[in-house]
Motif scaffolding. Structure first.
Motif, PDB file in Angstrom:
ATOM      1  N   LEU A  50       0.731  -1.256   0.079  1.00 51.92           N
ATOM      2  CA  LEU A  50      -0.145  -0.021  -0.080  1.00 51.92           C
ATOM      3  C   LEU A  50       0.762   1.219  -0.025  1.00 51.92           C
ATOM      4  O   LEU A  50       1.521   1.268   0.774  1.00 51.92           O
ATOM      5  CB  LEU A  50      -1.018  -0.163   1.101  1.00 51.92           C
ATOM      6  CG  LEU A  50      -0.558  -0.459   2.623  1.00 51.92           C
ATOM      7  CD1 LEU A  50      -1.387   0.357   3.579  1.00 51.92           C
ATOM      8  CD2 LEU A  50      -0.609  -1.718   2.827  1.00 51.92           C
ATOM      9  N   LEU A  51       0.788   2.064  -0.905  1.00 57.50           N
ATOM     10  CA  LEU A  51       1.555   3.220  -1.047  1.00 57.50           C
ATOM     11  C   LEU A  51       0.743   4.261  -1.681  1.00 57.50           C
ATOM     12  O   LEU A  51       0.327   4.127  -2.978  1.00 57.50           O
ATOM     13  CB  LEU A  51       2.755   3.159  -1.982  1.00 57.50           C
ATOM     14  CG  LEU A  51       3.624   4.199  -2.036  1.00 57.50           C
ATOM     15  CD1 LEU A  51       4.304   4.392  -1.089  1.00 57.50           C
ATOM     16  CD2 LEU A  51       4.673   3.956  -3.244  1.00 57.50           C
ATOM     17  N   HIS A  52       0.073   5.333  -1.187  1.00 57.62           N
ATOM     18  CA  HIS A  52      -0.724   6.261  -1.599  1.00 57.62           C
ATOM     19  C   HIS A  52      -0.297   6.852  -2.954  1.00 57.62           C
ATOM     20  O   HIS A  52       0.873   7.377  -2.809  1.00 57.62           O
ATOM     21  CB  HIS A  52      -1.218   7.351  -0.617  1.00 57.62           C
ATOM     22  CG  HIS A  52      -1.670   6.556   0.689  1.00 57.62           C
ATOM     23  ND1 HIS A  52      -3.417   6.282   0.748  1.00 57.62           N
ATOM     24  CD2 HIS A  52      -1.299   6.396   1.763  1.00 57.62           C
ATOM     25  CE1 HIS A  52      -3.610   5.952   2.008  1.00 57.62           C
ATOM     26  NE2 HIS A  52      -2.373   5.764   2.504  1.00 57.62           N
ATOM     27  N   ASP A  53      -1.098   7.251  -3.866  1.00 56.66           N
ATOM     28  CA  ASP A  53      -2.350   6.611  -4.211  1.00 56.66           C
ATOM     29  C   ASP A  53      -2.331   5.422  -5.094  1.00 56.66           C
ATOM     30  O   ASP A  53      -3.404   4.712  -5.384  1.00 56.66           O
ATOM     31  CB  ASP A  53      -3.459   7.458  -4.533  1.00 56.66           C
ATOM     32  CG  ASP A  53      -3.765   8.683  -3.553  1.00 56.66           C
ATOM     33  OD1 ASP A  53      -3.599   7.963  -2.285  1.00 56.66           O
ATOM     34  OD2 ASP A  53      -3.949   9.816  -3.681  1.00 56.66           O
ATOM     35  N   ALA A  54      -1.318   5.295  -6.154  1.00 62.06           N
ATOM     36  CA  ALA A  54      -1.178   4.267  -6.935  1.00 62.06           C
ATOM     37  C   ALA A  54      -1.149   2.941  -6.205  1.00 62.06           C
ATOM     38  O   ALA A  54      -1.353   1.722  -7.121  1.00 62.06           O
ATOM     39  CB  ALA A  54      -0.140   4.395  -8.001  1.00 62.06           C
ATOM     40  N   HIS A  55      -0.609   2.634  -5.161  1.00 62.06           N
ATOM     41  CA  HIS A  55      -0.423   1.446  -4.455  1.00 62.06           C
ATOM     42  C   HIS A  55       0.379   0.630  -5.163  1.00 62.06           C
ATOM     43  O   HIS A  55       0.227  -0.324  -5.349  1.00 62.06           O
ATOM     44  CB  HIS A  55      -2.051   0.965  -4.077  1.00 62.06           C
ATOM     45  CG  HIS A  55      -2.557   1.774  -2.945  1.00 62.06           C
ATOM     46  ND1 HIS A  55      -2.220   2.147  -1.600  1.00 62.06           N
ATOM     47  CD2 HIS A  55      -3.707   2.673  -3.146  1.00 62.06           C
ATOM     48  CE1 HIS A  55      -3.152   2.899  -1.069  1.00 62.06           C
ATOM     49  NE2 HIS A  55      -3.789   3.493  -1.874  1.00 62.06           N
ATOM     50  N   GLN A  56       1.669   1.147  -5.375  1.00 69.19           N
ATOM     51  CA  GLN A  56       2.788   0.295  -5.702  1.00 69.19           C
ATOM     52  C   GLN A  56       3.439  -0.621  -4.377  1.00 69.19           C
ATOM     53  O   GLN A  56       2.609  -0.469  -3.352  1.00 69.19           O
ATOM     54  CB  GLN A  56       3.737   1.132  -6.298  1.00 69.19           C
ATOM     55  CG  GLN A  56       3.250   1.975  -7.392  1.00 69.19           C
ATOM     56  CD  GLN A  56       3.022   1.289  -8.597  1.00 69.19           C
ATOM     57  OE1 GLN A  56       3.026   0.017  -8.974  1.00 69.19           O
ATOM     58  NE2 GLN A  56       2.481   1.904  -9.643  1.00 69.19           N
ATOM     59  N   ALA A  57       4.358  -1.202  -4.524  1.00 67.28           N
ATOM     60  CA  ALA A  57       4.905  -1.754  -3.437  1.00 67.28           C
ATOM     61  C   ALA A  57       6.166  -0.921  -2.875  1.00 67.28           C
ATOM     62  O   ALA A  57       6.812  -0.374  -3.690  1.00 67.28           O
ATOM     63  CB  ALA A  57       5.495  -3.184  -3.719  1.00 67.28           C
ATOM     64  N   VAL A  58       6.371  -0.709  -1.714  1.00 69.21           N
ATOM     65  CA  VAL A  58       7.356   0.153  -1.065  1.00 69.21           C
ATOM     66  C   VAL A  58       8.089  -0.489  -0.135  1.00 69.21           C
ATOM     67  O   VAL A  58       7.435  -1.388   0.776  1.00 69.21           O
ATOM     68  CB  VAL A  58       6.713   1.485  -0.524  1.00 69.21           C
ATOM     69  CG1 VAL A  58       5.819   1.062   0.454  1.00 69.21           C
ATOM     70  CG2 VAL A  58       7.789   2.366   0.179  1.00 69.21           C
ATOM     71  N   PHE A  59       9.467  -0.298  -0.034  1.00 66.54           N
ATOM     72  CA  PHE A  59      10.423  -0.777   0.991  1.00 66.54           C
ATOM     73  C   PHE A  59      11.144   0.191   1.531  1.00 66.54           C
ATOM     74  O   PHE A  59      11.765   0.999   0.881  1.00 66.54           O
ATOM     75  CB  PHE A  59      11.037  -1.897   0.085  1.00 66.54           C
ATOM     76  CG  PHE A  59      10.285  -3.019  -0.752  1.00 66.54           C
ATOM     77  CD1 PHE A  59       9.947  -3.993   0.019  1.00 66.54           C
ATOM     78  CD2 PHE A  59      10.063  -2.663  -1.956  1.00 66.54           C
ATOM     79  CE1 PHE A  59       9.335  -5.034  -0.792  1.00 66.54           C
ATOM     80  CE2 PHE A  59       9.170  -3.459  -2.745  1.00 66.54           C
ATOM     81  CZ  PHE A  59       8.727  -4.607  -2.056  1.00 66.54           C
ATOM     82  N   LEU A  60      11.435  -0.053   2.817  1.00 66.50           N
ATOM     83  CA  LEU A  60      12.100   0.884   3.722  1.00 66.50           C
ATOM     84  C   LEU A  60      13.344  -0.029   4.292  1.00 66.50           C
ATOM     85  O   LEU A  60      13.166  -0.861   4.759  1.00 66.50           O
ATOM     86  CB  LEU A  60      11.417   1.529   4.611  1.00 66.50           C
ATOM     87  CG  LEU A  60      12.082   2.665   5.716  1.00 66.50           C
ATOM     88  CD1 LEU A  60      12.658   3.817   4.961  1.00 66.50           C
ATOM     89  CD2 LEU A  60      11.557   2.909   6.685  1.00 66.50           C
TER      90      LEU A  60
END
Length: 560
Positions: free
Chosen positions: A448-458
């Protein structure tokens, strides 16, 4: 010769006729709330009265009534059911029925959902699914039609919504208006696609929600002149007053990622008339520990507001704004949606009623269609060997713990890498450095990554980031914490990679495991999942990351 109406209209007319007879004492009511203190935001009063209900609506207020069932209030306070005028249910990580289980006990009876999260993943079908799920949730659920899918030309999600789709959404009676117009540069610069959507909103005769982060002065005047009716992006009293003076309704946001209520309380005390309290984005763990709109009311009264004025911010004001004329007050003819409160300082809820019945959440969620509409995670065939270098000249993104805006630091000043990857099979990703998160030695991954909701990693090295992505693919979406290539904590979100239908306490427990695992490895964010989920939103300053690169939002350009 006129004929009598038949079908549903006739039934509704007879219901109203019965309501009149009950109010006049010719028939008994269905429910009597006896001995209550009515909180009436319409007249800024708290006064003693009994409440008579028939057919799910309030028939009369007063005394000396008869009803088939009596609830003794014993001096407790009876307020209208709370209305959240702007919320992304997906951000709670819960499906509508599970969300209802969390908020009905807190006095919330109606929500106006802005479902652009699921619409970015699944297209217009996502709106249909959300409203269908809402009908069985136990809440009164309405929606607004997403206006920015994707949020800007810099994003590319699972769907694109244009003016034609918006027109069809706005034609639905349970869609109350056009959702937040986030692409304010497009409004101000006369972008043809943006203006075609605004035109459909105006033609519908319904509300046009605004979203103008950081917009001031003549730009704000121009934004309001385009026909927008509200804004929920004010963060200072000056911004709030400027919006009210421009004729915009002010939505004061207090959620998990952005907290503006404390700063704007002076404006609420002075000008409560065209103001609403909204949660916007609030996670399940915060709903269970801190509450929903009830906690906002506590803060308002503690900050010096009259209780009836505070209650109006979540009842009569949002009902007026959205044209929900049968909601927002304990008054004859209105839906019998109300909440029995222990007090007007802590707003402890004794019982919540919807349609004159004790509120109960739904127990089922409609399935999502299979195939491409399932909304899972597909990082593309190159992910297994991917590496995530950061361009040396790119500035560092400064992350703040309680805001969705970001700052700008010098290149190379970061302590945790951020990676955003396309989750719709296009095989694209980009990386930048962040500071302010503290995460080391592991990777936190989300779908979930507003707003296109790609994948995100930290955080994390290449191997942990790849392993986190593969774990998300297996789960069909969710949140994972990976250390040394192993999943240490996870929350599956099988509904479009955004939501779970598990009970709120179970979802919160799994989310808590992810949060604690990240914090044990140095993460300093109080709500790391929520904060991380906003680091790609291309319409919020200053820097944001998408699979195609790092954005300077203020300059409205992708960095080379």
């Amino acid at each position: 010769m006129q004929t009598a109406p038949a079908g549903p209209e006739a039934a509704r007319e007879e219901d109203r006729r019965r309501l009149v007879r009950v109010a006049q004492g010719e028939e008994p009511g269905d429910l009597l709330i006896r001995g209550a203190q009515i909180v009436q935001p319409l007249t800024r009063e708290v006064y003693a009265a009994d409440v008579l209900v028939a057919g799910g609506r309030v028939a009369a207020l007063g005394s000396g009534f008869n009803a088939a069932r009596v609830v003794e209030a014993r001096g407790a306070y009876l307020a209208p059911g709370f209305i959240d005028a702007h919320i992304h249910i997906e951000s709670s990580l819960l499906t509508p029925a599970s969300f209802a289980a969390a908020v009905l006990p807190r006095g919330t009876t109606t929500v106006v959902a802005e479902p652009h999260e699921i619409v970015n993943v699944l297209g217009a079908y996502g709106l249909e699914w959300m409203l269908a799920a809402g009908r069985g949730s136990g809440l009164r659920m309405y929606a607004s039609a997403p206006s920015c899918v994707p949020a800007s030309e810099f994003e590319c999600g699972g769907a694109v919504i244009g003016a034609g789709e918006v027109r069809e959404m706005l034609a639905r009676p349970d869609v109350l208006g056009l959702a937040e117009m986030m692409n304010y540069p497009g409004v101000l610069r006369g972008d043809a696609g943006v203006w075609s959507i605004l035109t459909e909103g105006r033609r519908s005769g319904k509300r046009l929600d605004g979203h103008a982060s950081g917009v001031r002065g003549r730009d704000l005047q121009a934004y309001a002149a385009a026909g927008l009716h509200s804004d929920h992006e004010a963060t200072t009293p000056q911004e709030a007053r400027e919006r009210l003076r421009a004729g915009l309704w002010l939505m004061v946001r207090e959620g998990s990622a952005a907290r503006n209520l404390e700063a704007l309380l002076p404006v609420l005390r002075d000008s409560p008339r065209r103001v609403m309290l909204v949660s916007d984005d609030v996670s399940v763990d915060e709903l269970l520990t801190l509450g929903h709109l009830d906690r906002l009311l506590r803060a308002c009264v503690a900050g010096g507001m009259h209780p009836a004025d505070a209650v109006g911010l979540v009842t009569s004001n949002p009902a007026e704004y959205w044209g929900l004329h049968d909601l927002g007050a304990v008054a004859p003819g209105h839906h019998a949606d109300f909440v029995l409160l222990r007090d007007l300082e802590g707003f402890g809820v004794l019982e919540t009623f919807v349609g004159g019945m004790e509120a109960r959440p739904g127990t089922s969620t409609p399935p999502l269609s299979g195939g491409p509409r399932s909304g899972g995670v597909n990082l593309g065939p190159g992910w297994a060997g991917a590496s995530f270098e950061v361009p040396a000249h790119w500035p560092t993104m400064q992350v703040f713990p309680d805001q969705i805006v970001t700052g700008v630091a010098e290149p190379g000043a970061g302590d945790a890498r951020l990676v955003v990857a396309d989750r719709y099979g296009r095989g694209e990703w980009a990386s930048c450095w962040t500071t302010g998160t503290g995460l080391r030695g592991a990777a936190l991954g989300l779908s979930l990554l507003h707003d296109a909701h790609q994948a995100v990693f930290l955080g994390g090295e290449n191997g942990d980031i790849r392993a986190a992505g593969q774990a998300l693919e297996r789960l069909g979406g969710g949140a994972v914490l990976v250390q040394g290539g192993e999943v240490r904590a996870s929350l599956p979100l099988p509904y479009a990679g955004l939501m779970t239908d598990r009970p709120p306490a179970e979802a919160a427990a799994r989310l808590g495991e992810v949060t604690r695992a990240a914090q044990a490895l140095g993460c300093t964010l109080p709500y790391p999942v929520t904060t991380l989920s906003f680091l790609g939103l291309s319409v919020i300053p200053a820097l944001k990351l998408t699979p195609r690169g790092l954005l300077d939002v203020r300059a409205w350009r992708r960095l080379p």
